[in-house]
Each structure stands twice: as C-alpha cells, then as structure tokens.
Write an enzyme that holds these catalytic residues in place. Structure first.
Site, PDB file in Angstrom:
ATOM      1  N   VAL A  24       0.816  -1.179  -0.134  1.00 30.27           N
ATOM      2  CA  VAL A  24      -0.104   0.057  -0.045  1.00 30.27           C
ATOM      3  C   VAL A  24       0.886   1.143  -0.010  1.00 30.27           C
ATOM      4  O   VAL A  24       0.728   1.920  -0.815  1.00 30.27           O
ATOM      5  CB  VAL A  24      -1.040  -0.042   1.278  1.00 30.27           C
ATOM      6  N   ASP A 128       5.259 -22.577   5.654  1.00 35.72           N
ATOM      7  CA  ASP A 128       5.850 -23.683   5.108  1.00 35.72           C
ATOM      8  C   ASP A 128       7.287 -23.584   4.313  1.00 35.72           C
ATOM      9  O   ASP A 128       7.859 -24.755   4.340  1.00 35.72           O
ATOM     10  CB  ASP A 128       4.978 -24.349   4.269  1.00 35.72           C
ATOM     11  N   ARG A 155      11.511 -29.311  26.508  1.00 34.02           N
ATOM     12  CA  ARG A 155      12.806 -29.961  26.783  1.00 34.02           C
ATOM     13  C   ARG A 155      12.982 -29.866  28.495  1.00 34.02           C
ATOM     14  O   ARG A 155      13.224 -30.678  29.208  1.00 34.02           O
ATOM     15  CB  ARG A 155      13.827 -29.245  26.260  1.00 34.02           C
ATOM     16  N   GLY A 186      18.298 -28.382  19.144  1.00 34.63           N
ATOM     17  CA  GLY A 186      18.854 -29.767  19.293  1.00 34.63           C
ATOM     18  C   GLY A 186      18.334 -30.976  19.404  1.00 34.63           C
ATOM     19  O   GLY A 186      18.579 -31.788  20.509  1.00 34.63           O
TER      20      GLY A 186
HETATM   21  O1  F6P Z   1       0.241 -23.920   4.601  1.00 34.52           O
HETATM   22  C1  F6P Z   1       0.253 -23.503   6.078  1.00 34.52           C
HETATM   23  C2  F6P Z   1      -0.337 -24.685   6.714  1.00 34.52           C
HETATM   24  O2  F6P Z   1      -0.272 -24.271   8.167  1.00 34.52           O
HETATM   25  C3  F6P Z   1       0.280 -25.800   6.547  1.00 34.52           C
HETATM   26  O3  F6P Z   1       1.555 -26.189   7.618  1.00 34.52           O
HETATM   27  C4  F6P Z   1      -0.989 -26.855   7.337  1.00 34.52           C
HETATM   28  O4  F6P Z   1      -0.517 -28.065   6.729  1.00 34.52           O
HETATM   29  C5  F6P Z   1      -1.803 -26.154   6.763  1.00 34.52           C
HETATM   30  O5  F6P Z   1      -1.859 -24.813   6.544  1.00 34.52           O
HETATM   31  C6  F6P Z   1      -3.141 -26.245   8.002  1.00 34.52           C
HETATM   32  O6  F6P Z   1      -4.372 -25.710   7.449  1.00 34.52           O
HETATM   33  P1  F6P Z   1      -5.655 -25.243   7.956  1.00 34.52           P
HETATM   34  O7  F6P Z   1      -5.266 -24.355   8.946  1.00 34.52           O
HETATM   35  O8  F6P Z   1      -6.569 -24.783   6.796  1.00 34.52           O
HETATM   36  O9  F6P Z   1      -5.774 -26.316   8.654  1.00 34.52           O
END
Ligand code: F6P
Length: 323
Positions: A24, A128, A155, A186
């Site tokens: 924007v 992701d 942990r 780790g």
């Molecule tokens: O693509 C992002 C993500 O958080 C993935 O890691 C996961 O598999 C998916 O979306 C979960 O999607 P939703 O929030 O629609 O269940």
C-alpha cells in the site's frame, strides 16, 4: 496503471500485515490507488472490497494474522467462481492484483490470468517455505522461532521427568520447519517427508542414547512424514522400545500466529515493494522472491511445481550434532 488490489489467501503467515503495508505504501508513493480485498478469493467473488490508504496500514507492521483476513475458497476452484471474481475486479476498475499466499493462492492466480487476462503478481507468504523461487517465504522465520521457543519449554519438562517427546510441527508435505527448528532446538532426531523414515534406525539411536545414560529426548516429526504423524511414530517406537515414558505434543496453529520476526518484516517490506514495482513494469503471472539477497521473479508455474529442495547438508549436520 491507476488502481491495483491486494489480497491474502490460504494459511495466514506472520508478516502478511507488514507486506500489505509495504504494498500500500509503495503504491501510494507512486500515486496508485489501492483496494484491499477481504477474505482472499472468497471476498473477491463476493465483491468485499475496501479502500486502502497509507493511514489504513498504520500500526500493523508488528501484528500477526492478516488485517484483510484469509480463506481457502472452494468456489474459486470453479470456472463460474472465477468469472464472478474477474467481473468484480473489472467493476472496481482494478488493473492489477497482488496476491500474498502459497501454492494454492498462485494456482488460483494462474487460472484467473489464463481465463481473464488480469495481470497478477504473487508474494510468497506461508510458514511452510515450500515455494520454489525464494530462499525464504514470509512467515517461515517467525514460525521457526515459535517452534524453537516451544521445544525449549518442552525440553525443560522432558528433562525433569526423564521422558521421550515426539513433537509434531507443520509444513504440509515439506520438512523445512522440522529441519531448521530441529537443528536449532538440538533435537535428537528430525523426521521429514523428503527422506524415508526407518523406525528401527530411530530406535537404534534412542537405544544408544539410553545406553549412555541420556535421560530425555526430543524427536521432531514433520506433519507430512511418511511414517505418519507424531502419534503414529510414537506408537511404532513404543511397540519395540519402551524404556522412556513417552509423550506427544502437536504444536498446531500456534506456529501460524504471533508478531513477525525482524527478518520477516524486512522480507515483507522488500517483496511488497518489489511486487508493486514489477506490476507497474508490466510483469504478471509470477512470484517475487529473494534469492541470495536479490529480488527475483519466478513464473507461477515454476514456483508451484518445483519444490525448493531440502538442504541435505543440514540434515547431515543434524545427524552429526545429535550424536
Ligand atoms: O500452509 C500452511 C499450513 O499451516 C500448513 O503447514 C498446514 O498443513 C496447513 O496450513 C493447515 O491448514 P488449515 O489451517 O487450513 O488447517
């Protein structure tokens, strides 16, 4: 071009707001009008447009989620849905669209371009990190930090009780979150979809740890791992190896929330700015990304189809450092 629109679609990611702000502000700096589309492609179909000005994006750089909201629109998957979407863009005098999201978002954008000739540029916004054409997607760094913080806490209790924890992290069918968060926290083992998981090897490793008096262990399991999710992996391990009491934690959607890291905010600024420059320059059907600190355009086709490769060197490093 006098007016562009922006939307966020698919799973939200920290840094999307910083990116909306960058788009924007850049557009306004160049005298271009900006419309925001609420709820991604679903809002586009339902003509849910809002006017955005520089002041509309004040005080959002630090906020997680997306002020424009998001959706995974079923209707947009149909030709009829996309006709409605295209008509609304035309009615609102939109000459170019900027879509922030992941592969589903870009698949939809590609169809809209092919069927209706509307210029669209994409910005990678997903935790992701599974898109080809950028080293990092917006939100990935923040999600990593969220996972590491959570695993550090797990942990503490794992150590206090002498337990074995299976921690499941997101990533859909990719292991980027698992790999880097596992390295940074780790973890004793990291299970990712990109390499086959052998339960017997995992057990042998845990046995070795037990033999040298290791009192607790953390296994990071990517949700898309071929051995199943964390519950399934835990079940398979416990069948043959039950020295430790074991627990499963699914981190789930906390990985998508929270204030974006400094890295994600800067990345969002660079890519948001670059997307406006590119669309004004007549570019379309591509995603802006940052590769080796250089802004790069990658066609939607490539960005969606060619997964970025998981760093095998880092997987090996994790193996060595958890020895
Ligand atoms: O693509 C992002 C993500 O958080 C993935 O890691 C996961 O598999 C998916 O979306 C979960 O999607 P939703 O929030 O629609 O269940």
């Amino acid at each position: 071009m006098k007016k562009i629109a922006i939307l966020t679609s698919g799973g939200d990611a920290p840094g999307m707001n910083a990116c909306i702000r960058a788009v924007v502000r850049t557009a306004r700096y160049k005298g271009i009008e900006v419309a925001g589309i609420n709820r991604g492609y679903q809002g586009l179909i339902e003509n849910d447009f809002v006017h955005l000005d520089s002041s509309s994006v004040s005080n959002i750089i630090q906020r997680g989620g997306t002020i424009l909201k998001s959706s995974r629109s079923e209707e947009f998957r149909s030709k009829e849905g996309r006709v409605k979407a295209a008509n609304n863009l035309i009615d609102n005098r939109i000459e170019g669209l900027i879509a922030i999201g992941g592969d589903g978002t870009f698949t939809g954008a590609k169809l809209l371009i092919e069927e209706h000739g509307i210029p669209i540029l994409g910005i990678p916004g997903t935790i992701d990190n599974d898109l080809f054409g950028t080293d990092n997607t917006i939100g990935y760094d923040t999600a990593l930090n969220t996972v590491v913080e959570a695993v550090d806490k797990i942990r503490d209790t794992a150590d206090a009780h002498g337990r074995l924890f299976f921690v499941e992290v997101m990533g859909k069918d990719a292991g980027f979150i698992a790999l880097r968060s596992g390295l940074a926290s780790g973890a004793e083992a990291i299970l990712v979809p990109e390499t086959e998981t052998y339960i017997d090897q995992l057990i042998a490793k845990l046995q070795k740890g037990w033999d040298r008096h290791k009192t607790s262990s953390i296994i990071i399991v990517a949700e898309g791992d071929d051995a199943g999710g964390a519950y399934e992996v835990a079940r398979k391990v416990n069948e043959k190896f039950d020295y430790y009491e074991s627990k499963v934690t699914i981190l789930g959607h906390i990985q998508r929330g929270g204030s974006p890291s400094a890295y994600d905010r800067v990345l969002a600024g660079i890519l948001g700015n670059a997307s406006v420059e590119a669309i004004l320059d007549g570019k379309s059907n591509a995603m802006v990304g940052l590769i080796n600190k250089k802004v790069t355009l990658t066609s939607f086709e490539k960005a969606i189809k060619h997964h970025q490769k998981l760093d095998q060197g880092l997987l090996k490093l994790a193996e060595v450092l958890s020895y």
